[in-house]
Structures are given as structure tokens and as C-alpha cells.
Write an enzyme that holds these catalytic residues in place. Structure first.
Site, PDB file in Angstrom:
ATOM      1  CD  GLN A 131      -3.092  -0.774  -0.102  1.00 49.19           C
ATOM      2  OE1 GLN A 131      -3.444   0.724  -0.448  1.00 49.19           O
ATOM      3  NE2 GLN A 131      -3.915  -1.609  -0.259  1.00 49.19           N
TER       4      GLN A 131
ATOM      5  CB  CYS B 153     -23.015  -7.868   5.672  1.00 46.35           C
ATOM      6  SG  CYS B 153     -23.306  -7.939   6.918  1.00 46.35           S
TER       7      CYS B 153
ATOM      8  CB  THR C 286       8.935 -18.438 -18.672  1.00 47.07           C
ATOM      9  OG1 THR C 286      10.170 -19.576 -18.994  1.00 47.07           O
ATOM     10  CG2 THR C 286       9.385 -17.540 -19.664  1.00 47.07           C
TER      11      THR C 286
ATOM     12  CG  HIS D  42      -2.639  -5.025  -8.561  1.00 49.97           C
ATOM     13  ND1 HIS D  42      -3.950  -4.398  -7.997  1.00 49.97           N
ATOM     14  CD2 HIS D  42      -2.131  -5.584  -7.460  1.00 49.97           C
ATOM     15  CE1 HIS D  42      -4.436  -4.887  -7.171  1.00 49.97           C
ATOM     16  NE2 HIS D  42      -2.841  -6.368  -6.663  1.00 49.97           N
TER      17      HIS D  42
ATOM     18  CB  SER E 272       1.868  -4.922  -5.804  1.00 47.09           C
ATOM     19  OG  SER E 272       0.296  -5.585  -6.628  1.00 47.09           O
TER      20      SER E 272
END
Lengths: 152, 391
Positions: free
Chosen positions: B181, B327, B239, B203, B201
Site C-alpha cells: 500500500q 456482511c 519464465t 497493480h 505489487s
């Protein structure tokens, strides 16, 4: 891809019977904010034991609100005995189904209906076969939250 | 208000920037060679990876040879912790991390426990800061690695990594930080920080999904993680994700070039959003530190309503946010991070994360605030709890 079907979304976005009565004949609550869902049902019952009106207030997710809306629709016009026969399965079918993970936690309707009728029965000195062994203060079933580990 | 599409979940993932995509495309079709091949096409591909390694290294002040590409940030986390733990079993089998880590760390800890390792989870204060005294007290002669995230994904709290790294160093313990982050959102200098291992990361910084990297400090002995060919200095065989790595490199370069204004712009929009929400909606609480916080992160509790229901209303208006509500998670457990900072469970259900990014505009936020006002009011009207009835 939507999470809920159109009928659920319709009842969630435009829920029927939201509110409370100033002088309800019966009132019952089920669930708790800690668990994430709490439903309160209030009913008006006439001299013939017919539920003439019902209202709800629900703290909870989309499916909890939608099932509250449908459940109150279902009991209006029914006799108290008939209303006691409403099961969560019937509410679920009326909604056209919910995602599996939502079924246990967010359909609180049958317990909430029974609680409201229990309150009505207590206040009016009535007994119903459908309330036999019913404890409005029974704790929520712990197993209901035992769902597999999250995916992301 | 006219409906618009407003993406406010940059903490989950970011769109690939056009410059990044443009840099990637030729490596799918034209320069598709295997970087391990000795002929020209292979060597061109290898060169492209070398460039990307330099670009990623530059973003965190590392040397290119300290950067090892992986498939994801989670893979980097797993590699750093598992291989350090396994390699140092003679010294001991004790690991220290925190209660607010990403699941890539927490579940790696669970896995190591099944192998007989012991994990201590350090608590945080109400702003989400690691309790440094608790950390020092948890250190034992058999502790081999400490892993504390750089910045939290839910509440954006930036941890005092330099101090934590110094504590680890003082005790001769390896230190890893999950910087997924933090990358591209803070000035990161691994040399100044003194970390041994750092996960990244692509993305989250406008690069492609499916590519991450682990910084391994020069001289730090981390065993091979995937056995096979000689890729990534024989430490991570397979690879290479050539186009993905090129994209990560380009994204890192853009992040470095734009860092100052990116931070400035996000912070400005974030502060505006928080201020407006607090002004326009009652019974609202901001979670996490207001000072040491990722520039684009907002985490807010709307009392007396449930977050998934709010998420659905916002989604219908074209707005994408995420929630700490149980939820909305597949496990039905409320956010472990909000639990750790002491937010009462009933309020965690009503918490959302809004994460701002490079394509967010003030108009997007104004639209979102209007949508929030309307949706929160509607849900509070339906709710069986309220400020007057209480929980």
C-alpha cells in the site's frame, strides 16, 4: 454481475412497510447490531385475530432489509395462526433466492414475527400452538456464522 | 445530479495507465522472446527486464540486483517470511508480526504455526500504530523474523518502519515490511529505513495485476523460493511475466516522477472529502490516524447502518467503495483491523473505505458526498437503531 436478483434489489431499494406504530398490538426484535443484523417487527391485530398491518425497522445488509420487506408483506392479511407458519424458507422463496452465504445470517424474519406475536399473545392473554416452546430471548445460533474462510 | 462512474477503491486496485499499457503491448506480440534465450529476441527481452528492475529499484532507493520479481505482493510476503523462518530454524522458531497485517502475512503465520513455529501478534493503539514497547518485549532469543506492514490497507496508518527496523537490527533479527500500500504513495528509501525485505505489487501503482516484487537487501541470505531455471538470480524460477514486468517498471518510473504532486493532490482531495463528510453527515467517525496516513485513504464509520447496504446504494449510483462490514466479506467476520484499533463491532459493520487515486476529481467527491448523504439518511430511516434509541 449483480450480487442479488432483481426482486431482492427492488425490495431493498424500495422496501415496503418501513416504520413503527404508535400503539402496536405486538412488537418483537431479533438479532443484534453486533451480529450485523437486527430486525424489529410491529403488528396491528383486529378482533378476528387477523394481522391488519405490519411494519419493520431493520439494521442490516441488503438481503436483511429485503427479507424484512417481503416478510411483512407476507403476514399482512393473515391470521395470527397463519402468520406463525411463515418460515424463513418461505421468505427466501418469495425473494427468489439469496446468495448461499447470506441465507443464514440475514433472514431473521420468522423469529422476529414470532417475537412480535409472542408479545401480542402475552399482552392479550392468548395462546397459540405455533408459539409452543418459543423463547423470544433465545440466543442466536452460533453455528450460523460458521461459514468457510474468505476468498480474497 | 447526473449519474457518473466514480471509482474510489484505489486501495483495492488501480487502472493501468495508458503509458504503462503502451509500454507493455510490444512485449506480447513483437518482443515476445524468452529472456533466457541467447539469440537477439531473447536478449532484448532480458534487457527489458533489466530496465524494469532499475525502474522499480529507483522507486525505493534500492540497487537493481536487490529487486526480485514475483507474481504478486502476496507471493513476496510468503517468500520473505516462510523462507526466512525455515532457514533459521537452528536459531529458533519464533516470529513476530502485528494484528493488523494483510492476510498474506496473517495466514502465512497460521501456516507456519502448523509447522511448529510460534507467532506473536503485536497490538496497535487506537490510531493503528504498532506498540513499540510491546514489540520489544516480545523479542526472544529464538525470534528469527519481524514483519510489520509499512502502511495499512484499511485505515492507511503509516507505521514507524525506521524505528521498528532499528529495533530488529539491535536484536539481530531479520525485518520484513509489506509495502504494497505504501509503494508509490510515500517516499520510500530502503537504505534509510534499514529493512532487509520489502514486498511490492504493480497493480496498486497503475501497473498490471499479476506482478509483484521482493526487495532483498544485498547480503541478506534468503533461500530460493521457486526451484527450476536460473531466473531472478536463481531465486525465483519460471519464465518471467515479461510484459507484466515491463509494465511494473514503467508504472514505477511514473510513480517516481509524479510522487510529490501525486501525494499533494491525493492528500488535498482526501482532506476535503473527510471535512465535507464530517460537516454534512451526523454520527460519523473517522478511523485511523489523521496525521500519519496514506494520502488517498479514508476510513469512515456511519453509525446505525450497515456497510454492505450502503455499498449497494452507492454502487447503484455508479460509485465503487469497499467496506469493513462482515456482511460484505465472504467469511462474515468483521474487519480485523478495525477490531484491532478498538472500533466496536456494531460500528465496524457501518464502516467504509474510500480510497482516492490519480484519476479522482473534486467533482467525483462532491457527487459521492451527495450520494452518501442520501443513502445514509435512507438507511437510517429503515434502521432499527438510531442516535435516540441507541445501539
Amino acid at each position: 454481475m449483480a450480487m442479488y436478483n432483481d426482486k431482492v434489489m427492488d425490495h431493498f431499494t424500495n422496501p415496503h412497510n418501513v416504520g413503527e406504530f404508535d400503539n402496536p398490538d405486538g412488537e418483537g426484535t431479533y438479532g443484534s447490531p453486533v451480529c450485523g443484523d437486527m430486525m424489529k417487527i410491529s403488528i396491528l391485530v383486529d378482533a378476528n385475530d387477523v394481522i391488519t398491518d405490519a411494519k419493520f425497522k431493520t439494521f442490516g445488509c441488503g438481503s436483511a432489509i429485503a427479507s424484512s420487506s417481503v416478510a411483512t408483506d407476507m403476514i399482512i392479511g393473515k391470521t395470527v395462526e397463519e402468520a406463525l407458519e411463515v418460515t424463513n424458507k418461505m421468505v427466501l422463496d418469495e425473494l427468489g433466492g439469496l446468495p448461499p452465504i447470506k441465507i443464514h445470517c440475514s433472514v431473521l424474519a420468522d423469529h422476529a414475527i414470532k417475537s412480535a406475536i409472542y408479545d401480542y399473545a402475552q399482552k392479550h392473554g392468548k395462546t397459540y400452538a405455533g408459539l409452543e416452546g418459543f423463547d423470544p430471548n433465545a440466543p442466536e445460533d452460533e453455528d450460523e456464522h460458521a461459514i468457510p474462510e474468505e476468498l480474497n | 445530479m447526473e449519474k457518473r462512474q466514480v471509482y474510489l477503491d484505489y486501495g483495492a486496485t488501480t487502472p493501468v495507465k495508458k503509458e504503462v499499457l503502451d509500454a507493455m503491448i510490444p512485449y506480447f506480440t513483437e518482443h515476445f522472446g524468452n529472456p533466457s534465450s541467447l539469440y537477439t529476441q531473447g536478449q532484448e527481452a532480458k534487457h527489458a527486464i533489466d530496465i524494469a528492475r532499475e525502474q522499480v529499484a529507483a522507486l525505493i532507493g534500492a540497487e537493481p540486483r536487490e529487486i526480485f520479481f514475483t507474481g504478486t505482493g502476496s507471493e513476496a510476503d510468503n517468500w520473505a517470511i516462510i523462507e526466512t523462518a525455515l532457514a533459521n530454524q537452528k536459531k529458533g522458531k519464533h516470529i513476530i508480526t502485528s494484528t493488523i497485517e494483510h492476510h498474506a502475512i496473517l495466514h502465512t503465520g497460521d501456516y507456519l504455526e502448523t509447522l511448529g513455529f510460534e507467532v506473536t501478534y503485536i497490538g496497535v493503539d487506537s490510531d493503528g500504530f504498532i506498540k513499540l514497547d510491546e514489540l520489544e518485549a516480545a523479542i526472544r532469543p529464538d525470534t528469527t523474523i519481524i514483519s510489520i506492514m509499512y502502511a495499512n490497507n484499511e485505515i492507511g496508518t503509516i507505521e514507524p518502519i525506521e524505528k521498528i527496523a532499528a529495533i530488529a537490527k539491535k536484536h539481530g533479527i531479520a525485518f520484513h515490511t509489506d509495502a504494497v500500500q505504501a509503494l508509490g504513495n510515500l517516499h520510500i528509501d530502503v537504505k534509510k529505513l534499514g529493512v532487509d525485505l520489502l514486498s511490492m505489487s504493480a497493480h496498486k501503482i497503475y501497473g498490471p495485476k499479476g506482478v509483484g516484487a521482493l526487495y532483498i537487501r544485498k547480503g541478506y541470505q534468503l533461500p530460493t523460493h521457486i526451484h527450476g531455471g536460473g531466473q531472478e538470480n536463481r531465486k525465483r524460477a519460471g519464465t518471467e511475466n515479461l510484459a507484466g514486468i515491463v509494465g511494473f517498471g514503467k508504472a514505477a518510473e511514473l510513480a517516481r516522477e509524479n510522487l510529490v504532486e501525486h501525494i499533494e493532490q491525493e492528500r488535498h482531495l482526501r482532506d476535503y472529502f473527510i471535512e465535507q463528510v464530517l460537516q454534512q453527515i451526523d454520527d460519523v467517525q473517522v478511523n485511523g490516524s489523521l496525521e500519519s496516513r496514506l494520502p488517498g485513504n479514508v476510513n469512515i464509520t456511519f453509525k446505525y447502518i450497515e456497510g454492505e447496504a450502503l455499498l449497494l446504494f452507492l454502487d447503484m449510483k455508479g460509485i465503487a467503495i469497499s467496506t469493513g462490514s462482515a456482511c460484505s466479506s465472504a467469511s462474515l467476520t468483521p474487519s480485523h483491523v478495525l477490531t484491532a484499533i478498538g472500533v466496536p463491532v456494531e460500528q465496524i459493520h457501518g464502516s467504509i473505505r474510500v480510497s482516492i487515486g490519480d484519476f479522482t476529481t473534486k467533482e467525483d467527491l462532491d457527487y459521492t458526498i451527495e450520494a452518501l448523504k442520501e443513502s445514509v439518511a435512507k438507511l437510517r430511516n429503515i434502521s432499527s437503531v438510531s442516535s435516540s434509541s441507541g445501539w
